[in-house]
Design a protein around this motif. Sequence first.
Motif, PDB file in Angstrom:
ATOM      1  N   GLY A  55       0.814  -1.216   0.000  1.00  0.00           N
ATOM      2  CA  GLY A  55       0.000   0.000   0.000  1.00  0.00           C
ATOM      3  C   GLY A  55       0.840   1.256   0.000  1.00  0.00           C
ATOM      4  O   GLY A  55       1.723   1.403   0.854  1.00  0.00           O
ATOM      5  N   ASP A  56       0.562   2.180  -0.940  1.00  0.00           N
ATOM      6  CA  ASP A  56       1.459   3.331  -1.043  1.00  0.00           C
ATOM      7  C   ASP A  56       1.162   4.454  -0.056  1.00  0.00           C
ATOM      8  O   ASP A  56       1.759   5.519  -0.135  1.00  0.00           O
ATOM      9  N   THR A  57       0.259   4.205   0.914  1.00  0.00           N
ATOM     10  CA  THR A  57       0.141   5.188   2.000  1.00  0.00           C
ATOM     11  C   THR A  57       0.695   4.627   3.310  1.00  0.00           C
ATOM     12  O   THR A  57       0.642   5.278   4.338  1.00  0.00           O
ATOM     13  N   THR A  58       1.223   3.408   3.285  1.00  0.00           N
ATOM     14  CA  THR A  58       1.755   2.826   4.528  1.00  0.00           C
ATOM     15  C   THR A  58       3.149   3.390   4.812  1.00  0.00           C
ATOM     16  O   THR A  58       3.851   3.810   3.890  1.00  0.00           O
ATOM     17  N   ASP A  59       3.523   3.363   6.093  1.00  0.00           N
ATOM     18  CA  ASP A  59       4.870   3.801   6.468  1.00  0.00           C
ATOM     19  C   ASP A  59       5.920   2.932   5.792  1.00  0.00           C
ATOM     20  O   ASP A  59       6.972   3.434   5.380  1.00  0.00           O
ATOM     21  N   CYS A 195      -1.085  12.940   7.950  1.00  0.00           N
ATOM     22  CA  CYS A 195      -2.440  12.488   8.290  1.00  0.00           C
ATOM     23  C   CYS A 195      -3.485  13.175   7.403  1.00  0.00           C
ATOM     24  O   CYS A 195      -4.497  12.574   7.046  1.00  0.00           O
ATOM     25  N   GLN A 196      -3.206  14.419   7.060  1.00  0.00           N
ATOM     26  CA  GLN A 196      -4.158  15.125   6.194  1.00  0.00           C
ATOM     27  C   GLN A 196      -4.213  14.461   4.815  1.00  0.00           C
ATOM     28  O   GLN A 196      -5.275  14.368   4.204  1.00  0.00           O
ATOM     29  N   GLN A 197      -3.062  13.968   4.369  1.00  0.00           N
ATOM     30  CA  GLN A 197      -3.043  13.219   3.107  1.00  0.00           C
ATOM     31  C   GLN A 197      -3.776  11.884   3.269  1.00  0.00           C
ATOM     32  O   GLN A 197      -4.550  11.474   2.423  1.00  0.00           O
ATOM     33  N   ARG A 198      -3.479  11.235   4.411  1.00  0.00           N
ATOM     34  CA  ARG A 198      -4.099   9.928   4.669  1.00  0.00           C
ATOM     35  C   ARG A 198      -5.616  10.051   4.734  1.00  0.00           C
ATOM     36  O   ARG A 198      -6.340   9.137   4.324  1.00  0.00           O
ATOM     37  N   TYR A 199      -6.074  11.178   5.277  1.00  0.00           N
ATOM     38  CA  TYR A 199      -7.511  11.412   5.434  1.00  0.00           C
ATOM     39  C   TYR A 199      -8.238  11.215   4.104  1.00  0.00           C
ATOM     40  O   TYR A 199      -9.279  10.571   4.032  1.00  0.00           O
ATOM     41  N   GLU A 200      -7.645  11.719   3.043  1.00  0.00           N
ATOM     42  CA  GLU A 200      -8.272  11.572   1.728  1.00  0.00           C
ATOM     43  C   GLU A 200      -8.038  10.181   1.145  1.00  0.00           C
ATOM     44  O   GLU A 200      -8.957   9.530   0.685  1.00  0.00           O
ATOM     45  N   LEU A 204      -7.700   4.941   7.374  1.00  0.00           N
ATOM     46  CA  LEU A 204      -7.305   3.920   8.356  1.00  0.00           C
ATOM     47  C   LEU A 204      -5.858   4.113   8.816  1.00  0.00           C
ATOM     48  O   LEU A 204      -5.512   3.847   9.965  1.00  0.00           O
ATOM     49  N   ARG A 205      -5.017   4.606   7.909  1.00  0.00           N
ATOM     50  CA  ARG A 205      -3.599   4.764   8.224  1.00  0.00           C
ATOM     51  C   ARG A 205      -3.337   5.889   9.232  1.00  0.00           C
ATOM     52  O   ARG A 205      -2.266   5.950   9.819  1.00  0.00           O
ATOM     53  N   ILE A 206      -4.342   6.782   9.434  1.00  0.00           N
ATOM     54  CA  ILE A 206      -4.188   7.828  10.465  1.00  0.00           C
ATOM     55  C   ILE A 206      -3.961   7.150  11.815  1.00  0.00           C
ATOM     56  O   ILE A 206      -3.201   7.633  12.654  1.00  0.00           O
ATOM     57  N   LEU A 207      -4.585   5.973  11.991  1.00  0.00           N
ATOM     58  CA  LEU A 207      -4.523   5.304  13.291  1.00  0.00           C
ATOM     59  C   LEU A 207      -3.127   4.819  13.647  1.00  0.00           C
ATOM     60  O   LEU A 207      -2.830   4.585  14.798  1.00  0.00           O
ATOM     61  N   ASP A 208      -2.243   4.593  12.647  1.00  0.00           N
ATOM     62  CA  ASP A 208      -0.885   4.227  13.061  1.00  0.00           C
ATOM     63  C   ASP A 208       0.133   5.359  12.896  1.00  0.00           C
ATOM     64  O   ASP A 208       1.325   5.131  12.797  1.00  0.00           O
ATOM     65  N   LYS A 210       2.675   7.967  13.956  1.00  0.00           N
ATOM     66  CA  LYS A 210       3.523   8.086  15.153  1.00  0.00           C
ATOM     67  C   LYS A 210       3.546   9.519  15.671  1.00  0.00           C
ATOM     68  O   LYS A 210       3.776   9.756  16.857  1.00  0.00           O
ATOM     69  N   VAL A 211       3.281  10.487  14.790  1.00  0.00           N
ATOM     70  CA  VAL A 211       3.321  11.895  15.195  1.00  0.00           C
ATOM     71  C   VAL A 211       2.078  12.253  16.016  1.00  0.00           C
ATOM     72  O   VAL A 211       2.163  12.895  17.071  1.00  0.00           O
TER      73      VAL A 211
END
Length: 426
Positions: A55-59, A195-200, A204-208, A210-211
């Motif tokens: 997944g290209d939004t994962t860390d 997280c703002q990017q993840r939001y769109e 789900l990735r907001i939940l992990d 670290k910031v």
Amino acid sequence: MAYSAPRGTVDILPDATGKWQQLEQLLRTICANYNVKEMRTPIFEHTELFSRAVGDTTDVVTKEMYTFEDKKGRSITLRPEGTAGIARSYVENKMYALPEKLQKLYYMGPMFRYERPQNGRQRQFHQFGVEMIGLESPYVDVEAMVLAVTVVEALGLNDVKLHINSLGDEESRNAYREALKEHFKPVLNDLCYDCQQRYEKNPLRILDCKVDKDHPAMNNAPHTIDYLSESAKAHFDKVCELLDDLEIEYVIDTNLVRGLDYYSHTVFEVISDDPKLGAGSTVGGGGRYNTLISELGGPDVPGVGFAFGMERLMIAMGDRFEEEEGIDVYVMPLGTEAKDLAMQIVTMLRANGFTCDMDYCDRGLKGQFKSADRFHAHFSMIIGEEEVQKEVVNMKCNHSKEQVEVPLENIVAFIEEHYEGGHDHE
Ligand code: HAM
């Protein structure tokens, strides 16, 4: 110039490889017990595979991959995990067409993630992983979890818990995605840029993150389990029922979402409170991935699996390893002629299946006995000038301390007769 190993990598020195081999052997034995077969895939793959699968939004994909261009300008990545390679190979080799519908596979080997190194976290680390591909049945989820639990039990790890959760099917995940967006919308401006990017792209990735992990909105975020469709709930209920029937202890951990994108339905982690690892450390984790194979161009075939970090297993095992076996014979020549004879003897003994070694350093008896001791030799074989003349050797049993003269032609017979080390030298 002095060279050092790159940050986050570790040399496994000869005094530790025996322990690694024991761990690997135990894992292989358990897999054989579950009729799980080994599969080996390349250590590097096309980068595109990981951005697609993990997944290209994962860390893992955005921050942790070792990516480089090869000489033809292709983007290559050292594998950060094993599932993507196995899934790619499963599709490429049309394993879905094999007569056995459920393919049960395992792998062991190095993985690479650019992370901050700390206890149990490295940049080159090892995973033992299992993938069961072909069926959507909750029985298979449970088989994978039981295997994971069997591993930690067989290693004698204390303070471990199986945490499970369900992310549900596509319908459940869409509903959950909307709920998450709703939840984070009012605080979106407080959250970090990522997280703002993840939001769109993938809330789900907001939940992990670290910031933002201590942001109050993280604590009361909605739970996947409250958004399960009817069939996803039935799947999860069956998983729990089967675990109950098998008396496998688990906790339903509604915060567990895992950091990789391919999961659906059941996700799980084996979490240890062993102080050697630090409380709440994840030794392994996994879950179901029902759309991964089709996303990689294969048919609509579901899978489930998990991976353990082998360094973490090693740390948690502490000193629960069997003492390594010593060698059968250490040959101790005194003088050049004796050395020539010693070389003949070690070669002959090895050909007969005995483990042995000899001194090449021309040391005196004292130094050679020290080596025999360090190698835990069952016998020390002393060959001086006199022995060479008489065509005999002096065999000292390092357990009984008895010493006897043995004619050259009787060496093998003597060892076989007097050896109680438990070796099988058929
Ligand atoms: P993961 O949770 O990313 O899952 O990694 C599995 C385990 O690998 C972790 O629980 C941890 O023990 C170990 N690990 C990860 N990163 C490091 C590191 N930098 N240093 C040392 N150990 C590490 C996966 O990789 C999935 N492929 C698991 C899976 C298989 N899911 C389905 N099938």
